[in-house]
Scaffold this active site. Structure first.
Site, PDB file in Angstrom:
ATOM      1  CE  LYS A   1      11.268  -0.784   6.059  1.00  0.00           C
ATOM      2  NZ  LYS A   1      10.773   0.559   6.171  1.00  0.00           N
TER       3      LYS A   1
ATOM      4  CE  LYS B   1       9.505  -0.147  -4.258  1.00  0.00           C
ATOM      5  NZ  LYS B   1       8.172   0.088  -3.692  1.00  0.00           N
TER       6      LYS B   1
ATOM      7  CE  LYS C   1      16.509   8.265   4.839  1.00  0.00           C
ATOM      8  NZ  LYS C   1      15.332   8.873   4.212  1.00  0.00           N
TER       9      LYS C   1
END
Ligand code: AMP
Length: 352
Positions: free
Chosen positions: A218, A134, A215
């Site tokens: 979203k 991140k 996978k």
């Protein structure tokens, strides 16, 4: 310790003893309010959490304090928090049996995180894979992002959770929670249960409809890859009918058939029928019939979820009532842990 003399207990005391059931193990699951749940979240995680509610004392936290460790839009965070609650309830998490709460509504998460942070070596936080990933994506990195796993440890230990269902990406953070529990127990005396990962026996890994080697997610830029629990039946059918299938026309699982294997897993999870039975049923039939059956099954599974969600999301009063009840129960547990921890650390008891 004085022994309990049954003869001296009135009928109320007797019935209280008869009713006292052994405490169920505490399970805690936390999710950030990041938007819509997809079919992978539902079949791979939330459906199982729902099934655990009778056997475990379940805490389902919507961790809004974690959500501000990366840039965010305040109004969106608020809407997403309500939406997340409505989706959870629509997916079967039951406020009457479990504790559904927002992290920021409960005093104790950040307090305990501070205390645990004072036991946590800086290097251990700097080595966290998710922090490194991140941090790479941001121009400047705030301390909150580094401290995130300590807050997660506090989320777990505040409720003395024994079991924590975690995806692969959170395993390292759960390890840290275990380390911090052991460290606290060692330094100040036995206080916390050391939490274990909860690995569900059932639960499917659902793959992208457009690239069945990845996978379902979203964040997939191709949104026809992902079915959301709030999608309308027409959208679900469109996405499933255009799902990538494999060469040949045989409906069977296999490494050479990742698309069909994924659709079989979805059909199996939605109907409760096993893959060999489904494979036999579709022998001699083409992909068209098969995909239509998968679409029908997904619509039948998700339609009640969407209808319930549509009702709930309009009803802020009902959602606030669920948050209130969840926060009250969570707070009672949190205060018990916090006062024990504060005493052990050496803080003077708060004057009443
Ligand atoms: P995330 O959306 O990554 O925050 O994940 C929330 C929960 O859903 C975690 O328990 C994940 O393991 C699970 N999950 C996410 N994506 C999938 C997927 N495609 N298939 C199965 N489970 C998933």
């Amino acid at each position: 310790m004085p022994s309990l003399c049954l003869a001296t207990l009135g009928t109320r005391g007797m019935s209280e003893i008869a009713e006292k059931k052994p405490a169920k193990p505490v399970v805690l699951t936390c999710a950030q309010p990041t938007g819509r749940l997809h079919l992978g979240n539902y079949l791979g995680a939330v459906l199982n959490w729902g099934r655990m509610q009778d056997d475990y004392d379940c805490y389902f936290g919507i961790v809004d304090q974690h959500a501000i460790t990366v840039p965010h839009v305040p109004a969106q965070l608020r809407d997403n928090t309500y939406s997340c609650l409505a989706q959870y309830v629509a997916c079967g998490l039951d406020p009457a049996r479990s504790h559904l709460f927002a992290q920021s509504h409960v005093i104790g998460h950040t307090e305990l995180a501070w205390i645990l942070g004072c036991l946590c070596p800086l290097g251990q936080l700097e080595r966290m894979t998710q922090f490194k990933d991140k941090a790479k994506k941001q121009q400047s990195v705030d301390a909150g992002l580094l401290f995130y796993p300590v807050l997660m440890a506090a989320d777990i230990l505040l409720y003395n959770a024994e079991l924590v269902p975690v995806g692969d990406d959170q395993r390292q953070h759960l390890e840290l929670a275990r380390d911090l529990a052991e460290k606290f127990n060692h330094r100040y005396s036995e206080t916390f249960k050391v939490p274990s990962p909860f690995i569900s026996k059932v639960g499917s890994r659902i793959m992208s409809l457009q690239d069945p080697t990845a996978k379902m997610s979203k964040s997939d830029p191709n949104q026809s890859s992902t079915v959301y629990v709030t999608d309308r039946p027409e959208e679900i059918r469109k996405k499933l009918m255009s799902a990538v299938t494999d060469s040949g026309s045989e409906v069977r699982p296999g490494d050479d058939k990742p698309g069909v294997t994924n659709l079989l897993a979805i059909l199996s999870a939605c109907t409760g029928r096993d893959v060999p039975t489904l494979t036999a049923e579709f022998a001699g039939k083409g992909y068209g019939d098969f995909k239509k059956a998968v679409a029908d099954a997904v619509v039948a599974t998700l339609d009640p979820v969407r209808l319930r969600y549509d009702e709930l999301i309009k009803d802020r009063e009902a959602l606030n009532a669920i948050f209130k009840a969840g926060a009250e129960k969570a707070q009672a547990t949190a205060f018990r842990t916090l006062s024990k921890v504060n005493r052990k650390v050496g803080f003077v008891e708060r004057p009443r």
